[in-house]
Design a protein around this motif. Structure first.
Motif, PDB file in Angstrom:
ATOM      1  N   LYS A 173       7.488   5.371 -11.587  1.00  0.00           N
ATOM      2  CA  LYS A 173       7.743   6.024 -10.303  1.00  0.00           C
ATOM      3  C   LYS A 173       8.829   7.067 -10.497  1.00  0.00           C
ATOM      4  O   LYS A 173       9.924   6.754 -10.982  1.00  0.00           O
ATOM      5  CB  LYS A 173       8.183   4.988  -9.262  1.00  0.00           C
ATOM      6  N   ALA A 174       8.531   8.309 -10.144  1.00  0.00           N
ATOM      7  CA  ALA A 174       9.494   9.411 -10.199  1.00  0.00           C
ATOM      8  C   ALA A 174      10.174   9.485 -11.563  1.00  0.00           C
ATOM      9  O   ALA A 174      11.409   9.546 -11.678  1.00  0.00           O
ATOM     10  CB  ALA A 174      10.535   9.266  -9.100  1.00  0.00           C
TER      11      ALA A 174
ATOM     12  N   ASP B  57       0.821  -1.221   0.000  1.00  0.00           N
ATOM     13  CA  ASP B  57       0.000   0.000   0.000  1.00  0.00           C
ATOM     14  C   ASP B  57       0.849   1.262   0.000  1.00  0.00           C
ATOM     15  O   ASP B  57       0.514   2.257  -0.670  1.00  0.00           O
ATOM     16  CB  ASP B  57      -0.923   0.006   1.221  1.00  0.00           C
ATOM     17  N   GLU B  58       1.961   1.250   0.724  1.00  0.00           N
ATOM     18  CA  GLU B  58       2.816   2.430   0.789  1.00  0.00           C
ATOM     19  C   GLU B  58       3.456   2.711  -0.565  1.00  0.00           C
ATOM     20  O   GLU B  58       3.552   3.863  -0.999  1.00  0.00           O
ATOM     21  CB  GLU B  58       3.900   2.222   1.855  1.00  0.00           C
ATOM     22  N   GLU B  59       3.884   1.661  -1.249  1.00  0.00           N
ATOM     23  CA  GLU B  59       4.493   1.836  -2.569  1.00  0.00           C
ATOM     24  C   GLU B  59       3.468   2.310  -3.583  1.00  0.00           C
ATOM     25  O   GLU B  59       3.767   3.154  -4.446  1.00  0.00           O
ATOM     26  CB  GLU B  59       5.110   0.516  -3.029  1.00  0.00           C
ATOM     27  N   LEU B  60       2.261   1.777  -3.492  1.00  0.00           N
ATOM     28  CA  LEU B  60       1.221   2.153  -4.449  1.00  0.00           C
ATOM     29  C   LEU B  60       0.902   3.641  -4.414  1.00  0.00           C
ATOM     30  O   LEU B  60       0.458   4.216  -5.406  1.00  0.00           O
ATOM     31  CB  LEU B  60      -0.049   1.349  -4.175  1.00  0.00           C
ATOM     32  N   ALA B  61       1.131   4.270  -3.278  1.00  0.00           N
ATOM     33  CA  ALA B  61       0.819   5.692  -3.140  1.00  0.00           C
ATOM     34  C   ALA B  61       1.685   6.559  -4.043  1.00  0.00           C
ATOM     35  O   ALA B  61       1.312   7.692  -4.371  1.00  0.00           O
ATOM     36  CB  ALA B  61       0.995   6.120  -1.678  1.00  0.00           C
TER      37      ALA B  61
ATOM     38  N   SER C 298      10.728  11.068 -18.578  1.00  0.00           N
ATOM     39  CA  SER C 298       9.819  12.211 -18.478  1.00  0.00           C
ATOM     40  C   SER C 298       9.498  12.815 -19.842  1.00  0.00           C
ATOM     41  O   SER C 298       8.377  13.267 -20.081  1.00  0.00           O
ATOM     42  CB  SER C 298      10.426  13.289 -17.560  1.00  0.00           C
ATOM     43  N   SER C 299      10.479  12.794 -20.775  1.00  0.00           N
ATOM     44  CA  SER C 299      10.250  13.411 -22.082  1.00  0.00           C
ATOM     45  C   SER C 299       9.352  12.574 -22.984  1.00  0.00           C
ATOM     46  O   SER C 299       8.845  13.072 -23.999  1.00  0.00           O
ATOM     47  CB  SER C 299      11.592  13.659 -22.781  1.00  0.00           C
TER      48      SER C 299
END
Length: 491
Positions: free
Chosen positions: A409-410, A384-388, A439-440
């Motif tokens: 992620k990020a 659950d913490e990772e899913l956030a 990101s691009s």
């Protein structure tokens, strides 16, 4: 000199280096002629033969021909069949190919490279002090360097009656022959285990005439490789193709008749499923007994460092029988890395800077289950913490039975699941393994390399642009497909 029973990873290489170069005989003996052992023998012999040829052709080194002569390689196979691809046993079982097509190398390759093959011969003991092997045919064999590539054994769950007639595993050519007979007779079979091997066995036997059902203890098949939506699509397709499924089903007892023959399997929920035979496909166990009996350090598998050294001088290990930094290995890509790392050590024993230590990378799985292509790479399970902080980019095309899910992620791709169309699997694996900033290209990432490659190549070098990847034929994205794209933030 007596071989130490154990050595720490930090001191192992230095202790071994001091020992190894004192040996006048650098001949290599490989125990195990499976995918790891046979590949090592062929590749190592090829390198040494090329080096030997270059030495002979170089007049400057003509006086050193004898000194640089390629060492002898002996390959010992407990099975009579040498160097076949176990992964290809599934299409053999399905009648799609013959066993002769599973060999990794031609018999002539071993002869041409001067590899001495001992087939249908086992090793009883390794005398690490005198560097000698005791073979089960009564012979003894000395070694300069020894490589243990004993692989693994199919795991068998000790249910009541697990040794009854009709209980089998699916591991080698002998298993293929036995299971094929059941299919030819139209028997009813159960496969315990809904992983890759279990599904392949069930599909192959079903295609050959057996009535097959897969029993899986978890909520859905391939639960370690696929997310739930992809797994459900796979399950629906398997049922359409005649393979029964029992998920969230815990087996308790194998039922037998008075002749100790399989007649069924009892489940925890009280049901008993009828069966003429049962196949256990519940994982593998590294073959470590020979090493343990010989004083070589064993934990869950044979303990080696990143350069494949065991705790004993001049003894190495590779493949499914080894453990590196508490990690076990069952994928071909990892085994091939072991081979490549050890070749550097054996061909440059005194030049550590030329070695290529094994580095663990996220594994990718690409396979076809009953003609259905599936792929996964990186992390696909999250608490659950990772899913956030993880975002899912999902593409579905119902008419073509396609599903893609990317986990971001990020601004980095950390996992990917592809169902139906897996051509971009290599591209996504590269992004994951090299931790490329996406990101691009994030908005186009779900459409694959054809829509992202040029932008990534033009990124600033600080963003670690990646090299081109061959992705095969690309399909243009229509407006209908674009509308199907969903970006879901997992909160």
């Amino acid at each position: 000199m007596p071989a130490p029973e154990t050595a720490s990873p930090t001191t192992r290489s230095s202790a071994i280096n001091a020992q190894e170069h004192n040996d006048s005989a650098n001949d290599v003996v490989i125990i195990g002629a499976g995918m790891a052992g046979s590949r090592l023998a062929i590749k190592l012999a090829t390198v040494w033969q090329q080096n030997d040829s270059n030495t002979h052709s170089d007049s400057h080194h003509s006086n050193n021909t004898q000194e640089n002569k390629a060492p002898k390689i002996t390959l010992i196979s407990k099975e009579s069949e040498v160097g076949y691809n176990r992964i290809m046993l599934s299409p053999v079982l399905a009648g799609e190919t013959s066993f002769e097509d599973t060999y990794l190398y031609d018999k002539g390759d071993y002869e041409r490279l001067g590899i001495h093959v001992l087939a249908a011969v086992g090793v009883d003991k390794i005398d690490t002090n005198n560097q000698q092997l005791s073979l089960d045919n009564g012979d003894c064999l000395s070694y300069g360097k020894l490589v243990i590539a004993t692989g693994s054994t199919a795991r068998v769950i000790p249910f009541p009656n697990h040794q009854a007639k009709g209980v089998h595993v699916f591991r080698d050519v002998a298993d293929v022959d036995l299971l094929s007979e059941y299919a030819k007779q139209g028997k009813t079979g159960l496969v315990i285990g809904g992983g890759v091997l279990g599904l392949e066995a069930a599909c192959a036997l079903s295609s050959q005439g057996a009535a097959m059902t897969v029993i899986h203890v978890d909520d859905y098949v391939l639960n370690r490789q696929l997310d739930l939506p992809a797994a459900l699509m796979l399950q629906e397709e398997l049922v359409r193709r005649g393979v029964g499924l029992e998920v969230s089903a815990a087996s308790t007892t194998i039922e037998v008749n008075d002749a100790d023959e399989v007649v069924g399997l009892s489940l925890k929920d009280g049901r008993t499923l009828a069966a003429d035979f049962i196949v256990m496909a519940v994982g593998i166990i590294p073959n470590t007994q020979l090493a343990a009996d010989s004083g070589i350090e064993v934990n869950r598998a044979i303990v080696v460092d990143e350069n494949m050294h065991t705790c004993c001088p001049n003894i190495y290990a590779i493949g499914e029988c080894v453990e590196i930094n508490d990690e076990l290995f069952g994928m071909v890509s990892s085994v091939n890395q072991h081979v490549d790392s050890l070749i550097q050590v054996l061909t440059h024993p005194a030049i550590e800077s030329n070695w290529s230590p094994f580095v663990s990378v996220p594994l990718a799985l690409k396979l076809k289950v009953s003609g259905i292509a599936v792929f996964s790479s990186g992390q696909i399970e999250f608490d659950d913490e990772e899913l956030a902080v993880v975002e899912q980019i999902v593409y579905r095309h119902i008419e073509d039975n396609q599903y893609h899910c990317l986990f971001v992620k990020a601004d980095h791709l950390i996992g990917a699941v592809l169902y139906g169309e897996t051509g971009d699997g290599t591209f996504y694996s590269k992004l994951i393994n090299e931790q490329i900033d996406i990101s691009s290209v994030k908005q186009d990432l779900i459409f694959g390399a054809a829509y992202c490659q040029s932008k990534l190549e033009n990124q600033d070098s600080d963003n670690a642009a990646i090299s081109p990847v061959s992705t095969g034929e690309q399909t243009a994205v229509t407006q209908q497909e674009t509308a199907a794209l969903q970006t879901i933030a997992c909160a």
